[in-house]
Each structure stands twice: as C-alpha cells, then as structure tokens.
Write an enzyme that holds these catalytic residues in place. Structure first.
Site, PDB file in Angstrom:
ATOM      1  N   ASP A   9     -74.523  -5.476  61.854  1.00  0.00           N
ATOM      2  CA  ASP A   9     -74.659  -7.134  62.405  1.00  0.00           C
ATOM      3  C   ASP A   9     -75.401  -7.302  63.727  1.00  0.00           C
ATOM      4  O   ASP A   9     -76.247  -5.920  63.795  1.00  0.00           O
ATOM      5  CB  ASP A   9     -73.219  -7.920  62.912  1.00  0.00           C
ATOM      6  N   HIS A  10     -75.892  -8.139  64.036  1.00  0.00           N
ATOM      7  CA  HIS A  10     -77.099  -8.216  65.189  1.00  0.00           C
ATOM      8  C   HIS A  10     -76.404  -7.882  66.462  1.00  0.00           C
ATOM      9  O   HIS A  10     -77.967  -7.184  66.996  1.00  0.00           O
ATOM     10  CB  HIS A  10     -77.133  -9.849  65.621  1.00  0.00           C
ATOM     11  N   CYS A  66     -71.680  -2.479  64.916  1.00  0.00           N
ATOM     12  CA  CYS A  66     -71.960  -4.032  65.232  1.00  0.00           C
ATOM     13  C   CYS A  66     -71.484  -4.053  66.990  1.00  0.00           C
ATOM     14  O   CYS A  66     -72.036  -2.587  67.212  1.00  0.00           O
ATOM     15  CB  CYS A  66     -70.673  -4.752  65.159  1.00  0.00           C
ATOM     16  N   GLY A  67     -71.051  -4.822  68.080  1.00  0.00           N
ATOM     17  CA  GLY A  67     -70.697  -4.522  68.877  1.00  0.00           C
ATOM     18  C   GLY A  67     -70.354  -3.535  69.546  1.00  0.00           C
ATOM     19  O   GLY A  67     -70.136  -2.943  70.525  1.00  0.00           O
ATOM     20  N   THR A  68     -69.044  -3.860  68.790  1.00  0.00           N
ATOM     21  CA  THR A  68     -68.331  -2.778  69.393  1.00  0.00           C
ATOM     22  C   THR A  68     -67.466  -1.620  68.465  1.00  0.00           C
ATOM     23  O   THR A  68     -67.006  -0.671  68.305  1.00  0.00           O
ATOM     24  CB  THR A  68     -66.742  -3.536  69.441  1.00  0.00           C
ATOM     25  N   GLY A  69     -67.621  -1.550  67.141  1.00  0.00           N
ATOM     26  CA  GLY A  69     -67.446  -0.810  65.883  1.00  0.00           C
ATOM     27  C   GLY A  69     -66.103  -1.723  64.843  1.00  0.00           C
ATOM     28  O   GLY A  69     -66.309  -0.965  64.371  1.00  0.00           O
ATOM     29  N   GLY A  71     -64.765  -5.045  63.904  1.00  0.00           N
ATOM     30  CA  GLY A  71     -65.459  -5.879  63.386  1.00  0.00           C
ATOM     31  C   GLY A  71     -65.734  -5.416  62.543  1.00  0.00           C
ATOM     32  O   GLY A  71     -65.178  -5.496  60.818  1.00  0.00           O
ATOM     33  N   HIS A  99     -59.937  15.502  59.574  1.00  0.00           N
ATOM     34  CA  HIS A  99     -58.228  15.670  58.959  1.00  0.00           C
ATOM     35  C   HIS A  99     -58.280  14.348  58.247  1.00  0.00           C
ATOM     36  O   HIS A  99     -57.170  14.224  58.035  1.00  0.00           O
ATOM     37  CB  HIS A  99     -57.493  15.336  60.564  1.00  0.00           C
ATOM     38  N   ASN A 100     -59.286  13.374  58.443  1.00  0.00           N
ATOM     39  CA  ASN A 100     -58.452  11.843  57.559  1.00  0.00           C
ATOM     40  C   ASN A 100     -59.661  11.583  56.520  1.00  0.00           C
ATOM     41  O   ASN A 100     -59.639  10.689  55.815  1.00  0.00           O
ATOM     42  CB  ASN A 100     -59.071  11.158  58.604  1.00  0.00           C
ATOM     43  N   ARG A 110     -72.429  -1.708  72.097  1.00  0.00           N
ATOM     44  CA  ARG A 110     -72.364  -2.016  73.189  1.00  0.00           C
ATOM     45  C   ARG A 110     -71.173  -1.106  73.815  1.00  0.00           C
ATOM     46  O   ARG A 110     -71.107  -1.139  74.545  1.00  0.00           O
ATOM     47  CB  ARG A 110     -71.805  -3.623  73.556  1.00  0.00           C
ATOM     48  N   ARG A 133     -53.307  21.073  54.444  1.00  0.00           N
ATOM     49  CA  ARG A 133     -52.450  19.698  54.380  1.00  0.00           C
ATOM     50  C   ARG A 133     -52.370  18.710  54.919  1.00  0.00           C
ATOM     51  O   ARG A 133     -51.854  17.341  54.667  1.00  0.00           O
ATOM     52  CB  ARG A 133     -51.923  20.974  55.504  1.00  0.00           C
ATOM     53  N   HIS A 134     -54.182  18.355  54.713  1.00  0.00           N
ATOM     54  CA  HIS A 134     -54.181  17.029  55.007  1.00  0.00           C
ATOM     55  C   HIS A 134     -54.381  16.213  53.662  1.00  0.00           C
ATOM     56  O   HIS A 134     -54.467  14.939  53.486  1.00  0.00           O
ATOM     57  CB  HIS A 134     -55.740  17.296  55.957  1.00  0.00           C
ATOM     58  N   ARG A 137     -51.852  13.433  53.404  1.00  0.00           N
ATOM     59  CA  ARG A 137     -51.352  13.037  53.909  1.00  0.00           C
ATOM     60  C   ARG A 137     -53.120  11.638  53.872  1.00  0.00           C
ATOM     61  O   ARG A 137     -52.164  10.695  53.795  1.00  0.00           O
ATOM     62  CB  ARG A 137     -51.384  12.859  55.632  1.00  0.00           C
TER      63      ARG A 137
END
Length: 147
Positions: A9-10, A66-69, A71, A99-100, A110, A133-134, A137
């Site tokens: 985003d912006h 984005c600003g924080t990641g 959203g 793992h994920n 930001r 093992r992952h 999960r």
C-alpha cells in the site's frame, strides 16, 4: 528460480521498490501487483490479487508490505491456501519457512529498515520447509473451518 508476487500500500511503496531492485539483483522473477505511488490506497486492493496469484500457483510465494505488515497479513490469510506471516525480525522470517511453510512474507516499512527487510526477504526465499513433524500441523491449519 522462484516467481514472487509483490504488493504494497502507500506506506510500503518506497520499500517495495527497493525490495524489487534487490530481487532483480538476485535474479528473481516477480509480478508487481501495486500500488504505484505513495498516494493513499486501501491495502486489501493489493494484498488480495497478490495472494490469489500465490494460491493459484501463478507465483511461488509473495511479499506484502504496508506500514506495519499487519493489515496485509490479515487480508492475505483470508485467501484459501495462503499461510502469511507478519515478521519484524530475521529469526521469525527463517522459522516461518522452516516450521510453518509460510508462502507469503508480510512486513512493515514503518517497523523495519531496508537492511532488515532485505535480510528477511533473503531468509524467507532461501530457507526450505523442514517438513517431517511439521507436516501434520500445517495440514491441521489448512483445514481449519471457520467457526
């Protein structure tokens, strides 16, 4: 070589452009899903098409900024087949792959500087999923029904 969906985003535009330059230096192919300036936009309009490209197999993985990641990660995780992780450190960026089996990396322009962001991108792109093992999960996560 992986093909990467990238969007922002912006708040993440300038960092996205720097990350694209970094991807080009490393020889990665990418699809830029926008945005194309620092003018205010809504992050779902960019997170969704990039995430869909990953879910459909048109791209191997994604990077959303984005600003924080936060959203971007919220939106990406609404798409069936996406495992998006919002990271702000290299340990998390590496472990979410190991793992994920995360297929979308989200972070905030930001929250972290360009050096940290490029390190996280490199770890995310270069770290394989451990499996073993992952696997069970991940299967459980991917089959959770909405309550």
């Amino acid at each position: 070589m992986k093909k990467i969906a990238i969007a922002c985003d912006h708040g993440g535009y300038e960092m996205k452009m720097a990350i694209i330059a970094h991807l080009e230096e490393r020889g990665f192919e990418y699809c830029d899903f926008g945005c194309s300036s620092t003018a205010s936009v809504d992050y779902p309009d960019y997170a969704l098409p990039a995430s869909l490209a990953v879910a459909r197999g048109e791209c191997d993985c994604g990077i959303l900024i984005c600003g924080t990641g936060i959203g971007m990660s919220l939106c990406a995780n609404k798409v069936k087949g996406i495992r998006a992780a919002c990271c702000s450190d290299t340990f998390s960026a590496r472990m979410t792959r190991m793992h994920n089996d995360a297929n979308v990396l989200c972070f905030g322009a930001r929250v972290c500087g360009l050096g940290l962001a490029t390190d996280m991108v490199d770890l995310f792109l270069d770290t394989p999923f451990e499996g073993a093992r992952h696997n069970a999960r991940i299967e459980k996560v991917m089959n959770i029904e909405k309550l």
